[in-house]
Design an enzyme around this catalytic site. Structure first.
Site, PDB file in Angstrom:
ATOM      1  CB  THR A 281     -22.062  50.980  -0.301  1.00 45.54           C
ATOM      2  OG1 THR A 281     -22.362  52.331   0.056  1.00 45.54           O
ATOM      3  CG2 THR A 281     -21.971  50.145   0.976  1.00 45.54           C
ATOM      4  CG  PHE A 283     -23.387  45.788   0.320  1.00 42.40           C
ATOM      5  CD1 PHE A 283     -24.216  45.972   1.413  1.00 42.40           C
ATOM      6  CD2 PHE A 283     -23.379  46.749  -0.680  1.00 42.40           C
ATOM      7  CE1 PHE A 283     -25.025  47.092   1.510  1.00 42.40           C
ATOM      8  CE2 PHE A 283     -24.178  47.876  -0.590  1.00 42.40           C
ATOM      9  CZ  PHE A 283     -25.011  48.051   0.513  1.00 42.40           C
TER      10      PHE A 283
END
Length: 376
Positions: A281, A283
């Protein structure tokens, strides 16, 4: 019937004439640019270009050629504008971008907000970027985090923007438009799901497994080998780990990160139980200040476009002409305007680069509501 070689020779001669005429036209475009610089005129005159294209279309003899003439001269006009933008920049008339270059973003005496709970991947991303001793707090919703930095309750927010398996976090793209907050950094966290349980728990003790639905799906191959376990979706992986830690029931387990196990005092019963080793992921680090690091190498922008043929192509051509590498494009529907879209683009560059300034100037003039989301 004429010979093929003869026909090709004739085409070659016409092409040479087209090139000569094109260069003549560009020389005049440069003179137009000089006039606009001296008189403070805008490069892009949408109404005039539309009228000009309509006049040229009608000079063609049939519908096919009329369409071709429109496409040809749309591109020629676009090239003329790009030349004029470059000349404006060369004369120091490119304008200043409203961002301040800094050596590094502030990392001392700051407060950081993240969405979720302790032990979440957002928490891990914040610690990875700012260090373990940072002053921080967490909120329930992504909007709450954006509001916290907009209001000054926090200096930075850490928000997920994209997962390599699940795609973009669409709501956070929309929030970047709705708030005057800007990206100043990014942090990639590998989503290495593990099976977590109370200290001393054995696999044979487990009856129920909690986790976010996405994590359960990503661990489907592993869970298929334990079909006797009841799988219960939960808000997120960190909350699932917290539930297991608080309820102290050895028949319960959670799927989450090794980091969550450390935060909540759980044992890692099995590691690497996900099927996609590359699952990560990304960010973003967001603040309400218009700043960027001097060594920043990625720019994010968004804009809207008129619903017209070739509109997106003309915008993307600014990257080509300025030798800028575009590495991502996304579209999001514009609320309240059916079938109209806002585009988000990431490309390589720094706001101090002349090529970036040229491209952004052209995009700003030709698109609608162009916004620089950050340079990081």
């Amino acid at each position: 019937m004429r010979d093929l070689l003869e026909l090709r020779d004739e085409i070659d001669e016409i092409d040479r004439q087209v090139v000569r005429l094109f260069e003549d036209r560009m020389k005049i475009s440069a003179e137009v640019a000089e006039y606009k610089i001296a008189n403070g005129k805008k490069v892009f005159d949408k109404e005039r270009e539309h009228a000009k294209l309509e006049t040229l279309r009608m000079l063609a003899s049939n519908d096919f050629n009329r369409h071709g003439v429109e496409e040809l001269f749309s591109q020629i006009m676009s090239m003329s504008r790009k030349l004029q933008y470059q000349l404006l920049a060369a004369h120091g008339a490119a304008g200043r971008l409203p961002f301040i270059a800094v050596d590094d973003i502030e990392r001392e005496n700051i407060r950081v907000v993240y969405q979720g709970v302790e032990g979440a991947y957002s928490h891990a991303a914040m610690r990875a970027y700012f260090g373990e001793d940072v002053n921080c707090f967490h909120v329930k919703k992504w909007r709450d985090a954006m509001e916290a930095i907009a209001e000054g309750a926090a200096d930075y927010a850490v928000l997920p923007i994209e997962n390599s398996s699940a795609g973009i976090v669409a709501d956070n793209y929309d929030l970047l438009v709705n708030f005057e907050n800007y990206i100043v950094g990014e942090q990639i966290i590998k989503c290495e799901h593990a099976l977590l349980g109370l200290p001393g728990t054995k696999l044979s003790d487990i009856r129920t497994v909690y986790s976010h639905q996405q994590a359960l799906s990503q661990c489907e191959e592993y869970l298929d080998r334990h079909r006797q376990w009841q799988l219960i979706p939960y808000d997120n992986t960190a909350r699932a780990a917290k539930k297991v830690a608080q309820e102290k029931d050895p028949s319960q387990a959670a799927i989450g990160s090794v980091f969550a196990a450390q935060v909540f005092g759980l044992d890692v019963l099995e590691e690497h139980i996900y099927y996609n080793e590359a699952n990560s992921t990304r960010f973003i680090i967001v603040t309400n200040q218009r700043v960027f690091r001097r060594d920043a190498g990625k720019i994010s922008i968004c804009f809207e476009l008129p619903h017209a043929s070739g509109a997106l192509y003309n915008i993307l051509s600014h990257f080509i002409y300025n030798n800028l590498n575009m590495n991502r494009i996304e579209s999001r529907p514009i609320p309240g305007r059916n079938w109209e879209y806002r585009f988000f683009i990431d490309f390589d560059g720094n706001l101090n680069d002349s090529s970036v300034k040229n491209a952004l100037r052209g995009i700003r003039e030709e698109a609608i509501n162009m916004k620089i989301l950050g340079n990081y």
